[in-house]
Every structure is written in structure tokens, then in C-alpha cells.
Enzyme design. Structure first.
Site, PDB file in Angstrom:
ATOM      1  N   GLU A  26      37.382  28.221  28.237  1.00  0.00           N
ATOM      2  CA  GLU A  26      37.404  26.862  28.786  1.00  0.00           C
ATOM      3  C   GLU A  26      36.166  26.107  28.321  1.00  0.00           C
ATOM      4  O   GLU A  26      35.137  26.716  28.005  1.00  0.00           O
ATOM      5  CB  GLU A  26      37.427  26.951  30.322  1.00  0.00           C
ATOM      6  CG  GLU A  26      37.486  25.599  31.010  1.00  0.00           C
ATOM      7  CD  GLU A  26      37.847  25.685  32.497  1.00  0.00           C
ATOM      8  OE1 GLU A  26      37.854  26.803  33.042  1.00  0.00           O
ATOM      9  OE2 GLU A  26      38.135  24.625  33.085  1.00  0.00           O
ATOM     10  N   ASN A 173      47.464  23.097  35.079  1.00  0.00           N
ATOM     11  CA  ASN A 173      46.689  24.230  35.595  1.00  0.00           C
ATOM     12  C   ASN A 173      46.302  23.960  37.045  1.00  0.00           C
ATOM     13  O   ASN A 173      45.851  22.860  37.382  1.00  0.00           O
ATOM     14  CB  ASN A 173      45.401  24.402  34.781  1.00  0.00           C
ATOM     15  CG  ASN A 173      44.421  25.362  35.454  1.00  0.00           C
ATOM     16  OD1 ASN A 173      44.625  26.574  35.451  1.00  0.00           O
ATOM     17  ND2 ASN A 173      43.363  24.820  36.062  1.00  0.00           N
ATOM     18  N   GLU A 174      46.455  24.941  37.887  1.00  0.00           N
ATOM     19  CA  GLU A 174      46.051  24.839  39.295  1.00  0.00           C
ATOM     20  C   GLU A 174      46.385  23.460  39.859  1.00  0.00           C
ATOM     21  O   GLU A 174      45.534  22.776  40.422  1.00  0.00           O
ATOM     22  CB  GLU A 174      44.555  25.174  39.452  1.00  0.00           C
ATOM     23  CG  GLU A 174      44.262  26.611  39.060  1.00  0.00           C
ATOM     24  CD  GLU A 174      42.936  27.172  39.569  1.00  0.00           C
ATOM     25  OE1 GLU A 174      42.086  26.417  40.064  1.00  0.00           O
ATOM     26  OE2 GLU A 174      42.765  28.402  39.469  1.00  0.00           O
ATOM     27  N   TYR A 240      40.992  35.850  41.520  1.00  0.00           N
ATOM     28  CA  TYR A 240      39.635  36.306  41.198  1.00  0.00           C
ATOM     29  C   TYR A 240      39.170  37.295  42.252  1.00  0.00           C
ATOM     30  O   TYR A 240      39.540  37.198  43.423  1.00  0.00           O
ATOM     31  CB  TYR A 240      38.660  35.115  41.180  1.00  0.00           C
ATOM     32  CG  TYR A 240      38.811  34.238  39.958  1.00  0.00           C
ATOM     33  CD1 TYR A 240      38.174  34.570  38.770  1.00  0.00           C
ATOM     34  CD2 TYR A 240      39.589  33.086  39.985  1.00  0.00           C
ATOM     35  CE1 TYR A 240      38.300  33.771  37.638  1.00  0.00           C
ATOM     36  CE2 TYR A 240      39.727  32.290  38.854  1.00  0.00           C
ATOM     37  CZ  TYR A 240      39.078  32.640  37.683  1.00  0.00           C
ATOM     38  OH  TYR A 240      39.219  31.861  36.570  1.00  0.00           O
ATOM     39  N   GLU A 296      44.398  33.901  34.959  1.00  0.00           N
ATOM     40  CA  GLU A 296      42.978  33.894  35.338  1.00  0.00           C
ATOM     41  C   GLU A 296      42.753  35.072  36.269  1.00  0.00           C
ATOM     42  O   GLU A 296      43.329  35.120  37.366  1.00  0.00           O
ATOM     43  CB  GLU A 296      42.567  32.580  35.997  1.00  0.00           C
ATOM     44  CG  GLU A 296      42.536  31.423  35.011  1.00  0.00           C
ATOM     45  CD  GLU A 296      41.943  30.137  35.558  1.00  0.00           C
ATOM     46  OE1 GLU A 296      41.084  30.179  36.447  1.00  0.00           O
ATOM     47  OE2 GLU A 296      42.385  29.066  35.079  1.00  0.00           O
ATOM     48  N   GLN A 345      36.086  34.765  31.855  1.00  0.00           N
ATOM     49  CA  GLN A 345      36.493  34.111  30.627  1.00  0.00           C
ATOM     50  C   GLN A 345      35.899  34.886  29.454  1.00  0.00           C
ATOM     51  O   GLN A 345      35.106  35.786  29.662  1.00  0.00           O
ATOM     52  CB  GLN A 345      36.041  32.656  30.630  1.00  0.00           C
ATOM     53  CG  GLN A 345      36.685  31.845  31.747  1.00  0.00           C
ATOM     54  CD  GLN A 345      36.494  30.332  31.575  1.00  0.00           C
ATOM     55  OE1 GLN A 345      35.960  29.851  30.582  1.00  0.00           O
ATOM     56  NE2 GLN A 345      36.929  29.574  32.590  1.00  0.00           N
TER      57      GLN A 345
END
Ligand code: AHR
Length: 487
Positions: A26, A173-174, A240, A296, A345
Site C-alpha cells: 500500500e 476496500n473495507e 489482523y 489482509e 504488508q
């Protein structure tokens, strides 16, 4: 009692999609700028602006697919700002990540160049939150159309005649959060609208990816699958590992045994999440046409002291290696439904495989796990069962096995931070003629630093025997192995 990993090599399962070993880059902190891209005029060795040391390291672990430009940045990104002469590109403030100036010197062509150098497929995430249908539609056209249109002529003028043939296409995204704070049905409708105008060009068929839920947001999965499930090839999940919570996430390097096991327990929750979301997907897609992409995942701690809080720069220890091993074994075991996963990432951000400082580069323990697991890419899963102790609520041994070209690969982790464990690989229907083992091990706090760059590295491992029980390994505490068995 020793731990036993049992499998039957004659009963193989689905192919483990190599994209499970995918990554994410990103415009955030020093992931792109400094980490992957330094520009042609940098004194740091580069090819067309891409760091040669980093690219070489990424080629070594066979990165199959790379997601870009975000993350939250994706729904603020306007692709036309990142093409054409660099000095004319628009400058913007990266409001999500550190408030720094984004000069757009890394854009579409640079990303394609990076993927070509790494030897991976691009996965482009389009902008739904602040973009338009036309903008997304024309990005696909710019990338993939062979035709003689005004949009395509801009690509020619920017030095690329042939279409890029991008396959993996994310629509937002999200969008439940930074991508527009939408409700699932609203996003589902928007997905349908945006997706309609993302055309297939020539023989290139887009693989269409809808924005899925965060963690256990079952209602989002349900709502989006209900509205948009039949229009997508895959839907995403983000999860996460925060040892504590959002406010105080804990240190990447200073933790005790309790915090270590807390981190691993939270990681192991991935299994329940995947099962729960797949069950919801089944309601709307009983024939399993839609894949699940965990695009992710990884650890998220407090940033390293003294660094920009918006840059998400954290160190990486053997604890992270355990997190990677647990997650990758879970993804492998769901090879029939999990079609891609992307570690967050790639460089200098969150659970990175590589950290850089100026012209220096270090490989993290997580990098080495990806190295140990790379033989699973596109191999047939060999379903296995593990009988072992539990430590502090975590299964002590976690494993996966696969078969490719007559070679059986078993990866296993002993996650106890104090106890070695005898681990027996009981393999039916495979005559183990030649066995070799590589290992990554150390204290749970061990890490590579710029001062001590190879404190943690893969070594050959010889503390095993092959007997009537199978292959018997004496796995040290906090270790990950790759066992290669040739028949
Ligand atoms: O990876 C960091 C951020 O985490 C991403 O930008 C976003 O998608 C997620 O919340």
C-alpha cells in the site's frame, strides 16, 4: 507423549492455490517509497527504480501475487494522477497514512514494472469510496484493452503498447469503514454497478473480487453475498492479530510468555472465522463458485518507538514466525475454498517480510516462514490430522502437507516457547527414501536487526530419524520446519 502428524499420501485434496502466498503493498509509510521503489536516480541499486536487493529477495520466496494500491488508500486513489511524466503528476496529501505528500511517482506503470520484476501477478484494488464508475471502468480499459481508443492511446503514449492483462480486480476496500462507511446492501448494489462496467478485453477475463467483512462481521458477509454474490468470483476477509486491542496493541518486541500465547490464541481464531464465513457463503453459493480471499492478515502492534505513528512500522520476531505458520497452515487446510491470501504488508509495514533502512535490507522471521512454505504453492493438499498437547489454549503443533511432482512436503511448527517436542510424521502410502529438513528456530524474542542481520535464519536440521513409526523429529521450542520427503 509425542505429537503425531498423520496423513495418507494416496488421499490428496484440493490444489493449494499458490496465491495463498500472496502479498500486499500500500501507499503507506515506507512500503512503496523507500521499501520497494527508490526511483531511477537513487544511489541505492535499482532497476527502473525498483530496489534490486528487495526484488531479488522477493523472487526467492516466489511471491505469486501482489495487491495494490491499498488498503484504505485504494478508495482515495485516482489512477490518472499516477500516469504520464512524473514531474507533472498531481501531488496529494496521504490523509490516511501519516499526512505525508504523495507525489504519485509510483503509479500504474511502476506497479506493473514491479510485478514483472518480481515475477508475480498484479491484483489491483479499484476505488469505490471516492471514485466514479467511469473512472474505474477506464482504468480497466487503460490496463487491458488492445483497442484503438483514446484511453488506450494514453497508455501507448506512456510507453506501453501491449495491454497489461490484469486479472485480479478488487471493487473497493473495507467499504464498511475507510472505504465509505457503507451498509452491506448499499455496497452490494454499488458493487453490482461498478462491476458491470469493468469489462473483459480480448482473452483476459477479470477475476472479480468483492469487499468482504472485517473479522466476525457476519452480517456484512451475509448482506453482500445476498446482493452481489452471483456477480463476483471471490469475496474478501480482513483479520489482523492484535494481541490486546486497537488502543494499546502491545509492543512488537517486548512481551512475556502470556502475551506470546495471547497473540497465538488470537491468531488461531482465523480458523473459526474462515469456517463461519464459508458457512454464510454456502447459503448463497451452494456450488462453491465464489472463493474466499483473506487479503489482509498479519500482526499489528504499536509502531517502533520514535517512528511516525501513521507509518505502521514494526519489528518482527520469532513470535511473528509462529503467527505466519499458524495462519498459512489454516489457509492450506481450506485449499478448496481459500483461493488467495495477502500478508499485510510486504515491506516496512506491519508484519513485513522485509525491513529496509536506507540502502540496507533485512529479512524478517516471517520472510523465512514464507521460504519454508513455498513448496506448497500449487501442490495438492494432503489432509493431515495432528494429535498433540495444548499449551495455554493453543495447539502446540500445527502442520500442513502437500504433494507435488512426487515430492511430499510437510511444514510444521512447535509453538511452545519453552518446550521441545518429539513430533512423529506418520505417512501412509509413501516410501520415504530421502528426507531433508530445514528449520527456523530461536527464542520467541529473536529477530534480525540492522546491526545483527542474520540472527534468525533457516538452517539444515539433522535431529531426526526415520524408523517404523515414521519420520521422528526433535523439534526445538519455537520452531518451524519444512520436511521434504522424496519417494
Ligand atoms: O494494512 C493497513 C490497513 O488496514 C489497510 O489500509 C486497511 O485496509 C486496513 O484497515
Amino acid at each position: 507423549m509425542s505429537a503425531k502428524i498423520k496423513m495418507n499420501a494416496a488421499q490428496t485434496g484440493a490444489v493449494i492455490n499458490k496465491n495463498i502466498y500472496g502479498h500486499f503493498s500500500e501507499h503507506l509509510g515506507r512500503c512503496i517509497y523507500g521499501g520497494l521503489f527508490v526511483g531511477e536516480n537513487s544511489p541505492i541499486p535499482n532497476k527502473n527504480g525498483m530496489r534490486t536487493d528487495v526484488v531479488e529477495a522477493l523472487r526467492h520466496i516466489k511471491v505469486p501475487v501482489l495487491r495494490w494500491p491499498g488498503g484504505c488508500f485504494a478508495d482515495e486513489y485516482h489512477w490518472e494522477d499516477g500516469i504520464g511524466p512524473r514531474e507533472e503528476r498531481k501531488r496529494m496529501v496521504n490523509t490516511h497514512w501519516g499526512g505525508v505528500v504523495e507525489d504519485n511517482s509510483f503509479g500504474t506503470h511502476e506497479f506493473m514494472e514491479l510485478c514483472e520484476q518480481i515475477g508475480c501477478e498484479p491484483y489491483v484494488n479499484g476505488n469505490v469510496g471516492s471514485g466514479t464508475v467511469r473512472e474505474m471502468s477506464e482504468w480497466v480499459e487503460y490496463l487491458n484493452s488492445p483497442g484503438d481508443s483514446t484511453v488506450v492511446k494514453r497508455r501507448w503514449a506512456n510507453g506501453r503498447k501491449e495491454p497489461f492483462n490484469v486479472k485480479y480486480w478488487g471493487v473497493g476496500n473495507e467499504n464498511w469503514g475507510c472505504g465509505g462507511n457503507m451498509r452491506p446492501e448499499f455496497y452490494g448494489d454499488l458493487y453490482r454497478r461498478f462491476n458491470t462496467y469493468c469489462r473483459n478485453y480480448g482473452d483476459n477475463k477479470l477475476y472479480r473480487i468483492a469487499c468482504g467483512p472485517n473479522v466476525d462481521d457476519w452480517a456484512w458477509m451475509d448482506g453482500v453475498m445476498k446482493v452481489a454474490g452471483r456477480f463476483c468470483d471471490a469475496i474478501t476477509l480482513h483479520y489482523y492479530t492484535h494481541p490486546h486491542g486497537w488502543e494499546e496493541k502491545g509492543s512488537a518486541t517486548e512481551f512475556d510468555g502470556d502475551e506470546y500465547y495471547l497473540t497465538l490464541r488470537k491468531t488461531a481464531y482465523m480458523e473459526q472465522l474462515i469456517k463461519g464465513h464459508l458457512a454464510i457463503m454456502d447459503k448463497y453459493d451452494p456450488r462453491h463458485k465464489v472463493g474466499l480471499i483473506v487479503d489482509e492478515w498479519g500482526t499489528w502492534y504499536n509502531v517502533e518507538p520514535g517512528t511516525n505513528p501513521g507509518f505502521l512500522y514494526q519489528q518482527n520476531t520469532m513470535r511473528d514466525a509462529m503467527v505466519a505458520a499458524i495462519n498459512l497452515n489454516i489457509f492450506n487446510s481450506h485449499a478448496d475454498r481459500v483461493v488467495m491470501a495477502n500478508l499485510a504488508q510486504m515491506v516496512n509495514v506491519l508484519q513485513a517480510v522485509i525491513l529496509t533502512d536506507g540502502d540496507q535490507m533485512i529479512l524478517t522471521p516471517t520472510y523465512h516462514v514464507f521460504d519454508l512454505y513455498k513448496a506448497h504453492q500449487d501442490a495438492n493438499l494432503v489432509p493431515s490430522t495432528v494429535a498433540c498437547n495444548e499449551v495455554e489454549g493453543v495447539q502446540q503443533v500445527t502442520a500442513s502437507a502437500s504433494l507435488k511432482d512426487g515430492v511430499l512436503t510437510v511444514t510444521a511448527a512447535n509453538v511452545s516457547c519453552t518446550d521441545a517436542e518429539e513430533v512423529v510424521l506418520d505417512i501412509a502410502n509413501f516410501d520415504a527414501k530421502d528426507v531433508s529438513v530445514r528449520i527456523l528456530t530461536g527464542d520467541m524474542h529473536d529477530m534480525n536487526t540492522f546491526e545483527n542481520q542474520n540472527a534468525v535464519q533457516i538452517r539444515e536440521f539433522t535431529d531426526f530419524t526415520v524408523n517404523e513409526q515414521g519420520i521422528v523429529l526433535n523439534m526445538p521450542a519455537c520452531s518451524v520446519v519444512e520436511v521434504t520427503v522424496r519417494g
